[in-house]
Design an enzyme around this catalytic site. Structure first.
Site, PDB file in Angstrom:
ATOM      1  N   CYS A   1      66.339  19.210  45.188  1.00  0.00           N
ATOM      2  CA  CYS A   1      67.792  19.094  45.220  1.00  0.00           C
ATOM      3  C   CYS A   1      68.306  19.506  46.586  1.00  0.00           C
ATOM      4  O   CYS A   1      67.566  20.034  47.417  1.00  0.00           O
ATOM      5  CB  CYS A   1      68.439  19.953  44.136  1.00  0.00           C
ATOM      6  N   ALA A   2      69.588  19.258  46.801  1.00  0.00           N
ATOM      7  CA  ALA A   2      70.165  19.495  48.122  1.00  0.00           C
ATOM      8  C   ALA A   2      70.128  20.966  48.518  1.00  0.00           C
ATOM      9  O   ALA A   2      69.818  21.307  49.658  1.00  0.00           O
ATOM     10  CB  ALA A   2      71.601  18.981  48.158  1.00  0.00           C
TER      11      ALA A   2
END
Length: 646
Positions: free
Chosen positions: A12-13
């Site tokens: 994920c970011a």
């Protein structure tokens, strides 16, 4: 070396919570379905649980639930499912079933799996663009946090303590502010560099960084960084195509070290230089509009910012609001960030209020997560709200958005100033009205909490399976209560022997049905006939509702349909042996000749999951399957389930 039925990768970011929540959700789902799986994680600490070439080679399918690049080309030749990380949290079983479905296309190097309709093609292209963007944000975020915290610390000596001409000036504060500001200024170049790197690797990194620096110097900001990243990736990709005529064996070094970076920087840099004027005009117009709304109608601004921050929890919409706030901070506007921070802090606090207000509608693991979210939210970590949002997204996400919008709007109406881009309640000494700001956040969070509690009450007992069973801290190692719960579950797991709820009168053989629904109708009628339930239609409707969520057709000719309803009197298992197999949309695409069904009372404490899990484990034993297929005698089938242990 162990062999796995499936392998996968999550990322994920932010690399803080989503990555590991998706990993745990997929691992739990695979275990419940009776498959082995290994998940490689791409978090802020780097790649962990690496997949070896041998493990990938032996796997039957691949699940990639990631917002960042995970080098999908290594899975070429496999059935691969590629989705955003949130999908891995919301629908892990569906992803696993799709990865093992023979209808899923084979993934080839350099291209998304082939699809049959235009909507799927556009989705695949959109997913790729989204992945590139989130790869850039993932690498950008540490620069924002590190720089933002240092700037926040410098303000402890006064808002103007870094200005040599002001009476508040302090040398240490000046140094901290300078280091923090310089780090923050790397935000746009790093964003562009890693958007490009996700597609064009090292050459893209170089060209993206250069294009990002050019747009930063020209006032392009966050929008310019995104454009520069995609442009750099496209330029390098086209250069690679153009120079494909040069053999790699002789010219690989020349292309990667000289041709791609030099020509790429020249082309992308020139284009960005020409685009800087229009992009800067767009940014200035947007900033001026936001300032005007802030002054003329702060409530509308609060609604907009609050809804953006609670819409996708760390996705591009959330980050657009956050980066706008950091940009305005650099211009001396401390009002805008107050609303952004309030809107980001409120959702995790809301989950804590929800579980306090309606304990009965949440499981013990959900309540534990809600309590921990009080701490996470207080430090501006929003990720703890994701499992709650993912459970019933069409209901829960608007509930989060309402609370965040209220918190942001109240902050703007009262002209609260927050001069730091991160830190949560840690930065309260820097806030001009700290108590009031906290009160506004709590009001927004409490309203969301009430809505979440009401929604949980609405869906109480209607979920046939636990939709949220993800512990965002891996296994809760630091919480004694969770340790005791896990130990207790492990000690009792073997007690849930499927034979305990199997009566010989509920085993029927030599049956014939025309369809899946015909078989489900028979199961519902039999449940009433054998006094296991009181209403055949209600049981039948619950069977159909479960099938709509995802087929219960397994492999090797087995289906495990189950229904949970207030019309069911007690937990029970029903087994049907069919004379002719019927279609059930099974995992392996084969028709079903053996149905093992579970009836579940409305109040069950998830006991059925343990019976289901143990039955699924039994179906992984070839000897058990062979003996079950070989007999139609109810007494022999009952004895088989009694003798075998999962």
């Amino acid at each position: 070396m162990p062999k796995y039925d499936l392998v996968g990768a999550t990322g994920c970011a932010t690399g803080i919570a989503h990555t590991f929540m998706a990993q745990e959700a997929l691992e739990k789902a695979a275990k419940e379905l009776g498959y082995s799986i290994k998940i490689e994680t791409h978090g802020q600490t780097g790649i962990e649980n690496d997949l070896s070439p041998e493990e990938i080679k032996e796997a039957k399918g691949v699940v990639i639930a990631s917002d960042v690049d995970v080098d999908a080309e290594r899975f070429a030749g496999k059935r691969v499912v590629i989705v955003p990380v949130a999908k891995g949290i919301k629908d892990p079983k569906g992803l696993i079933q799709k990865a093992l479905n023979p209808a899923t296309p084979i993934y080839k190097p350099g291209q998304v799996a082939k699809v049959s309709n235009n909507s799927q093609k556009s989705e695949s292209f959109g997913t790729k663009l989204y992945t590139l963007l989130m790869n850039g944000i993932s690498h950008m975020l540490p620069f924002v946090v590190a720089g933002g915290v240092l700037i926040a610390i410098s303000f402890l000596w006064g808002i103007y303590s870094a200005d040599p001409k002001n009476a508040q000036y302090n040398q240490l504060a000046f140094t901290l502010n300078k280091v923090g500001s310089t780090t923050m200024n790397l935000m746009v170049p790093v964003l562009a560099a890693y958007i490009a790197e996700a597609l064009a690797k090292r050459s893209g990194l170089v060209v993206g960084f250069a294009a990002g620096m050019i747009t930063f110097a020209g006032g392009g900001g966050f929008l310019g960084g995104i454009i520069a990243g995609y442009l750099a990736a496209l330029v390098v990709f086209l250069l690679q195509k153009a120079f494909k005529v040069l053999p790699d064996k002789q010219f690989r070094g020349l292309k990667s070290i000289f041709l791609y970076p030099v020509l790429g920087v020249l082309i992308a840099g020139t284009i960005m230089f020409l685009l800087n004027g229009p992009i800067e005009s767009i940014n200035v117009s947007a900033m001026n509009w936001l300032k005007s709304v802030q002054n003329s109608d702060p409530i509308v601004l609060g609604l907009i910012v609050g809804a953006m921050c609670a819409f996708d929890f760390g996705g591009p919409v959330n980050k657009a609001a956050y980066v706008t706030g950091t940009a305005l901070l650099a211009q001396g506007n401390f009002y805008f960030m107050a609303g952004v921070s309030a809107a980001c802090i409120a959702p995790p606090l809301a989950t804590g209020f929800a579980v306090l207000l309606n304990r009965k509608s949440y499981s013990k693991s959900e309540r534990t997560a809600g309590y921990v979210n009080f701490l996470l939210g207080s430090t501006h970590i929003t990720e703890g709200a994701i499992p709650f949002a993912a459970k019933h997204p069409l209901w829960n996400i608007p509930a989060f958005m309402i609370g965040s919008a209220i918190a942001a709007a109240l902050s703007y109406v009262s002209k609260i100033k927050v001069p730091a881009p991160h830190g949560g309640f840690i930065i309260l000494p820097l806030v001009n009205h700290p108590i009031l700001w906290v009160v506004y956040i709590v009001i927004g969070a409490f309203i969301s909490g009430v809505l979440l509690a009401l929604i949980a009450k609405k869906f109480e007992g209607k979920d046939s399976e636990s939709s949220m069973s993800v512990d965002i801290f891996g296994a809760g190692e630091d919480t004694e209560d969770i340790k005791e719960e896990i130990t207790e579950v492990n000690q009792k797991e073997d007690d849930h022997d499927p034979s305990e709820i199997l009566n010989i009168n509920n085993i029927k053989s030599d049956l014939e049905f025309t369809s899946r629904d015909d078989a489900l109708k028979y199961l519902a009628d039999l449940s009433v006939k054998n006094q296991l339930a009181t209403d055949s239609k209600k049981v039948y409707d619950r069977y159909l509702a479960r099938e709509e969520e995802g087929s219960t057709g397994m492999t090797d000719g087995f289906a495990i349909p189950h229904a949970q309803s207030a019309a069911i009197n007690e937990s029970a298992m029903i087994i049907l042996k069919l004379r002719k197999p019927i279609d059930w949309n099974s995992l392996d695409g084969k028709p079903i000749d053996t149905v093992i069904s579970f009836l579940i009372p409305q109040v069950d404490s998830n006991e059925h999951l343990k019976y289901l899990s143990n039955t699924a484990k039994l179906l992984t034993h070839p000897d058990f399957i062979k003996k079950l297929k070989a007999t139609n005698d109810p007494a022999a089938i009952k004895k088989l389930f009694t003798e075998y242990k999962a």
